[in-house]
Write a protein that holds these residues in place. Sequence first.
Motif, PDB file in Angstrom:
ATOM      1  N   GLY A   1       0.771  -1.232   0.000  1.00  0.00           N
ATOM      2  CA  GLY A   1       0.000   0.000   0.000  1.00  0.00           C
ATOM      3  C   GLY A   1       0.801   1.281   0.000  1.00  0.00           C
ATOM      4  N   VAL A   2       2.115   1.201   0.125  1.00  0.00           N
ATOM      5  CA  VAL A   2       2.973   2.392   0.115  1.00  0.00           C
ATOM      6  C   VAL A   2       3.094   2.926  -1.316  1.00  0.00           C
ATOM      7  CG1 VAL A   2       5.320   3.231   0.504  1.00  0.00           C
ATOM      8  CG2 VAL A   2       4.245   1.704   2.162  1.00  0.00           C
ATOM      9  N   GLU A   3       3.080   4.264  -1.458  1.00  0.00           N
ATOM     10  CA  GLU A   3       3.240   4.876  -2.772  1.00  0.00           C
ATOM     11  C   GLU A   3       4.722   4.995  -3.119  1.00  0.00           C
ATOM     12  OE1 GLU A   3       1.152   8.606  -2.888  1.00  0.00           O
ATOM     13  OE2 GLU A   3      -0.659   7.639  -3.658  1.00  0.00           O
ATOM     14  N   VAL A   4       5.083   4.508  -4.302  1.00  0.00           N
ATOM     15  CA  VAL A   4       6.458   4.520  -4.780  1.00  0.00           C
ATOM     16  C   VAL A   4       6.536   5.424  -6.007  1.00  0.00           C
ATOM     17  CG1 VAL A   4       8.310   3.123  -5.769  1.00  0.00           C
ATOM     18  CG2 VAL A   4       6.892   2.192  -3.924  1.00  0.00           C
TER      19      VAL A   4
ATOM     20  N   GLU B   1      15.511   8.282  -0.974  1.00  0.00           N
ATOM     21  CA  GLU B   1      14.609   9.331  -1.460  1.00  0.00           C
ATOM     22  C   GLU B   1      13.800   9.998  -0.355  1.00  0.00           C
ATOM     23  OE1 GLU B   1      15.388   6.735  -5.079  1.00  0.00           O
ATOM     24  OE2 GLU B   1      15.198   6.467  -2.904  1.00  0.00           O
ATOM     25  N   TYR B   2      13.464   9.261   0.698  1.00  0.00           N
ATOM     26  CA  TYR B   2      12.654   9.823   1.786  1.00  0.00           C
ATOM     27  C   TYR B   2      13.313   9.608   3.146  1.00  0.00           C
ATOM     28  CZ  TYR B   2       9.029  10.275  -1.767  1.00  0.00           C
ATOM     29  OH  TYR B   2       8.319  10.621  -2.894  1.00  0.00           O
ATOM     30  N   GLY B   3      14.616   9.529   3.170  1.00  0.00           N
ATOM     31  CA  GLY B   3      15.321   9.471   4.426  1.00  0.00           C
ATOM     32  C   GLY B   3      15.547   8.065   4.955  1.00  0.00           C
ATOM     33  N   LYS B   4      15.887   8.006   6.230  1.00  0.00           N
ATOM     34  CA  LYS B   4      16.320   6.765   6.859  1.00  0.00           C
ATOM     35  C   LYS B   4      15.239   5.683   6.828  1.00  0.00           C
ATOM     36  CE  LYS B   4      18.261   5.013  11.219  1.00  0.00           C
ATOM     37  NZ  LYS B   4      19.233   4.178  10.507  1.00  0.00           N
ATOM     38  N   ALA B   5      14.005   6.067   7.067  1.00  0.00           N
ATOM     39  CA  ALA B   5      12.931   5.072   7.098  1.00  0.00           C
ATOM     40  C   ALA B   5      12.768   4.404   5.736  1.00  0.00           C
ATOM     41  CB  ALA B   5      11.623   5.726   7.541  1.00  0.00           C
ATOM     42  N   TRP B   6      12.919   5.164   4.673  1.00  0.00           N
ATOM     43  CA  TRP B   6      12.808   4.618   3.308  1.00  0.00           C
ATOM     44  C   TRP B   6      13.933   3.620   3.048  1.00  0.00           C
ATOM     45  CZ3 TRP B   6       8.611   5.119   0.408  1.00  0.00           C
ATOM     46  CH2 TRP B   6       8.663   4.846  -0.957  1.00  0.00           C
TER      47      TRP B   6
ATOM     48  N   LYS C   1      14.769  -6.849   2.463  1.00  0.00           N
ATOM     49  CA  LYS C   1      15.236  -6.665   1.086  1.00  0.00           C
ATOM     50  C   LYS C   1      14.185  -7.077   0.058  1.00  0.00           C
ATOM     51  CE  LYS C   1      18.529  -5.540  -1.829  1.00  0.00           C
ATOM     52  NZ  LYS C   1      19.003  -4.145  -1.946  1.00  0.00           N
ATOM     53  N   GLN C   2      13.352  -8.054   0.369  1.00  0.00           N
ATOM     54  CA  GLN C   2      12.325  -8.472  -0.588  1.00  0.00           C
ATOM     55  C   GLN C   2      11.392  -7.317  -0.943  1.00  0.00           C
ATOM     56  OE1 GLN C   2      12.065 -11.336  -2.356  1.00  0.00           O
ATOM     57  NE2 GLN C   2      10.348 -10.345  -3.403  1.00  0.00           N
ATOM     58  N   THR C   3      11.241  -6.349  -0.033  1.00  0.00           N
ATOM     59  CA  THR C   3      10.414  -5.180  -0.323  1.00  0.00           C
ATOM     60  C   THR C   3      10.935  -4.428  -1.539  1.00  0.00           C
ATOM     61  OG1 THR C   3       9.828  -4.953   2.007  1.00  0.00           O
ATOM     62  CG2 THR C   3       9.511  -3.024   0.632  1.00  0.00           C
ATOM     63  N   VAL C   4      12.251  -4.362  -1.687  1.00  0.00           N
ATOM     64  CA  VAL C   4      12.858  -3.692  -2.841  1.00  0.00           C
ATOM     65  C   VAL C   4      12.392  -4.362  -4.132  1.00  0.00           C
ATOM     66  CG1 VAL C   4      15.040  -3.131  -3.971  1.00  0.00           C
ATOM     67  CG2 VAL C   4      14.866  -3.019  -1.485  1.00  0.00           C
ATOM     68  N   PHE C   5      12.449  -5.680  -4.150  1.00  0.00           N
ATOM     69  CA  PHE C   5      12.049  -6.416  -5.353  1.00  0.00           C
ATOM     70  C   PHE C   5      10.546  -6.276  -5.598  1.00  0.00           C
ATOM     71  CE2 PHE C   5      15.497  -9.292  -3.448  1.00  0.00           C
ATOM     72  CZ  PHE C   5      16.508  -8.489  -3.953  1.00  0.00           C
ATOM     73  N   ASP C   6       9.766  -6.315  -4.527  1.00  0.00           N
ATOM     74  CA  ASP C   6       8.321  -6.149  -4.672  1.00  0.00           C
ATOM     75  C   ASP C   6       7.973  -4.773  -5.238  1.00  0.00           C
ATOM     76  OD1 ASP C   6       7.913  -8.679  -3.635  1.00  0.00           O
ATOM     77  OD2 ASP C   6       7.451  -7.977  -1.603  1.00  0.00           O
ATOM     78  N   ASP C   7       8.666  -3.725  -4.758  1.00  0.00           N
ATOM     79  CA  ASP C   7       8.416  -2.371  -5.268  1.00  0.00           C
ATOM     80  C   ASP C   7       8.726  -2.287  -6.757  1.00  0.00           C
ATOM     81  OD1 ASP C   7       7.719  -1.599  -2.736  1.00  0.00           O
ATOM     82  OD2 ASP C   7       9.404  -0.219  -2.431  1.00  0.00           O
TER      83      ASP C   7
ATOM     84  N   VAL D   1      12.315   5.390 -14.352  1.00  0.00           N
ATOM     85  CA  VAL D   1      13.193   5.262 -13.183  1.00  0.00           C
ATOM     86  C   VAL D   1      12.325   5.071 -11.948  1.00  0.00           C
ATOM     87  CG1 VAL D   1      14.942   6.363 -11.744  1.00  0.00           C
ATOM     88  CG2 VAL D   1      14.987   6.682 -14.227  1.00  0.00           C
ATOM     89  N   ALA D   2      12.533   3.955 -11.250  1.00  0.00           N
ATOM     90  CA  ALA D   2      11.736   3.610 -10.077  1.00  0.00           C
ATOM     91  C   ALA D   2      12.462   4.027  -8.802  1.00  0.00           C
ATOM     92  CB  ALA D   2      11.459   2.108 -10.055  1.00  0.00           C
ATOM     93  N   ASN D   3      11.808   4.827  -7.977  1.00  0.00           N
ATOM     94  CA  ASN D   3      12.385   5.287  -6.701  1.00  0.00           C
ATOM     95  C   ASN D   3      11.953   4.365  -5.572  1.00  0.00           C
ATOM     96  OD1 ASN D   3      11.762   8.289  -8.210  1.00  0.00           O
ATOM     97  ND2 ASN D   3      13.823   7.850  -7.481  1.00  0.00           N
ATOM     98  N   ILE D   4      12.387   3.126  -5.663  1.00  0.00           N
ATOM     99  CA  ILE D   4      11.949   2.070  -4.752  1.00  0.00           C
ATOM    100  C   ILE D   4      12.626   2.193  -3.390  1.00  0.00           C
ATOM    101  CG2 ILE D   4      11.300   0.466  -6.570  1.00  0.00           C
ATOM    102  CD1 ILE D   4      14.028  -0.731  -6.493  1.00  0.00           C
ATOM    103  N   ARG D   5      12.045   1.499  -2.409  1.00  0.00           N
ATOM    104  CA  ARG D   5      12.610   1.518  -1.063  1.00  0.00           C
ATOM    105  C   ARG D   5      13.984   0.848  -1.033  1.00  0.00           C
ATOM    106  NH1 ARG D   5       7.088  -0.213   1.940  1.00  0.00           N
ATOM    107  NH2 ARG D   5       6.683  -1.000  -0.178  1.00  0.00           N
ATOM    108  N   GLY D   6      14.727   1.162   0.002  1.00  0.00           N
ATOM    109  CA  GLY D   6      16.134   0.785   0.060  1.00  0.00           C
ATOM    110  C   GLY D   6      17.027   1.945  -0.324  1.00  0.00           C
ATOM    111  N   GLY D   7      16.478   2.893  -1.104  1.00  0.00           N
ATOM    112  CA  GLY D   7      17.204   4.104  -1.460  1.00  0.00           C
ATOM    113  C   GLY D   7      17.054   5.171  -0.385  1.00  0.00           C
TER     114      GLY D   7
END
Length: 687
Positions: A437-440, A496-501, A510-516, A488-494
Amino acid sequence: MILDEADISYPPTWASGQVDTLHGVAVPDPYRWLEADVRSSAEVRAWVEAEAALTDAYLARLPARAAIAARLTELWNYARVSLPVRRGDRYFFRRNSGLDAQAPLYVRDGLDGEARLLIDPAQWSEDGATALAEWAPSPDGTRLAYAVQDGGSDWRSIHILDLASGETSDVLAWVKFSGLAWAGNGSGIFYSRFPEPKPGAEFQAANLDHAVHFHRLGTPQSADFLVHATPDRPKLSHVAEVTEDGRWLLITSAEGTEARYELTLIDLTAPRLKARTLVRGLEQDWRLAGAVGDHFYFVTDLDAPRRRVVAMDVASPMRRLREIVPESEDVLEEARVVGDRLLLSYLHDVAGRLRLVGLDGRGARDVMLPGIGSVLGLSGRADGAEGFYAFASYDRPTEIHRIDTATGAQACHFAPRLTFDPARFVVEQHKVVARDGVEVPLFLLRRRDCVLPAPTLLYGYGGFAIALTPGFSPAALAWAEMGGVYAVANIRGGGEYGKAWHDAGRRHAKQTVFDDFIACAEHLVASGIARADGLAIHGHSNGGLLVSAVTNQRPELFAAALPAVGVHDMLRFTQFTAGRYWTDDYGDPADPQDFATLHAYSPLHRIRDGVAYPAVLVATADTDDRVVPAHSFKYAAALQAAALGPRPRLIRIETRAGHGAGKSTQAQIAEIADLWAFAAYWTGLRG
């Protein structure tokens, strides 16, 4: 013309019976022998030559390759200038006139003085593979310390140039992951190095026992003074910097890639160099924005996940922190003390913002940027109000802007002549709803008259808190100009939105990165942007891992996959060179829980034999001592050994090249031409 697997005879690759038992799990590793250095192993060298011959022959048959290379050459042929660095009345900067293999270094006497060539790396090698890496002028601007990088390796040699005589002296070896910090009186430099590796282990052995040394000009390296080392903590790396007034030496220490640092301070004016700890514990991000006397200004994420600016009186035994700029909703990327102001670079929804604020935290105001894009760097000094920033966007090459921090007045210092019409292109930002449900964010670059759905190339990274912000790329523009969509996908692990991202996409997450990334790919198809049979994916380094992992997980979603210099063996990455640093993001395969996570997605170990795969073109380089080429060698061998359908699985192996830094302009163009021609063929992009 059909260029599928029926046209290919893969070189025979010997498979051993090597099986490791890790945490009670049997893990076959039949291609372990491909980990040997290609320089010393005749067997590996023969395999590399056979694979290279096959790939070269295949790529030569691709119909669009020559045209793509020609257009890339035209698009790359624009002037590029670095941020200027002022020392005394001199300004130092690099400028690539367009197709220079490596950007030369120039100096001007005064901002508007005539540019004088100092260093031209083109004179160092015939193939353009020897590059100018780090460089730093002395405080008075009379000398220059510079690092030479050969063949793409992370190893450097440091040299000293005397600007008056033009003579070069003092060669320092085995330098890696180092700053170049001049003593305030110009007598020498502080730098970081590793012990000399054993013969034959230069490009593979784990990097341990980093240390800071001081080199006095005119003396042999063997006489260099050891300034700071931690033999009881051999995994720490150390980078030194000297404050503008020459008084303080600040050493920043880290164990991995995550921004968790310890700070050590040395008063260079004291009779004896005595180190004292400013920050201990490897818990927070600390970056020096500048110093005014004993007052140091730091960017930190201490009690501020999106970072803030604090001041510390380093001469006080208490060293209490005083907040200057509080945390905001935007991510603070960089700060620099310029005159009596802080120049602050932020990320707001992945786009750059610039602010000015007084050193007391008052008088904050926004700085108007040239458009929606990225602030790529700041420069300036505390002894004057003159600052510079670099700005770029997907359809706007890097410009250099000068700003007076006292008044806020600014002017364009440098803007290149364009080799394309920006009005022909459209840049859009979409928001993709991820699996949880997170917006990427997802950026798109396309021609204004592009007919959708179109062949689409999706790029991603998703790691190490690195943000993919809007920046100009001749490669991306070429794909869009051909009639495709570059995404260009600004997926989590980067970052873009600070430490929590970042935290949401590392280690056990890490699987969240692939899912995004998969969600972005599905969005492109479902929204009618990409053709269902016309989506290619691309990524470098950690992005190469991303591409190979999602190819295993959703092979039917992609027409082509381009994993470049990727980490593909997640169970042995810590065994080589800088791999041990990456445990912050990936976890440690020696830990049972981390092993379970890594083994579950490790690209080498999760190839799905019997399932149809997209066309795959793996890319690596023989001198990559960051992500050693064995990752790609073993992964390509495993792909070719499996039954994965009719599309090809090839490996492109660059010679005298490394992880990416220092690669010549011509080599970059050749690589992109190969990758884009391959992706264009399999996505149906005909230009």
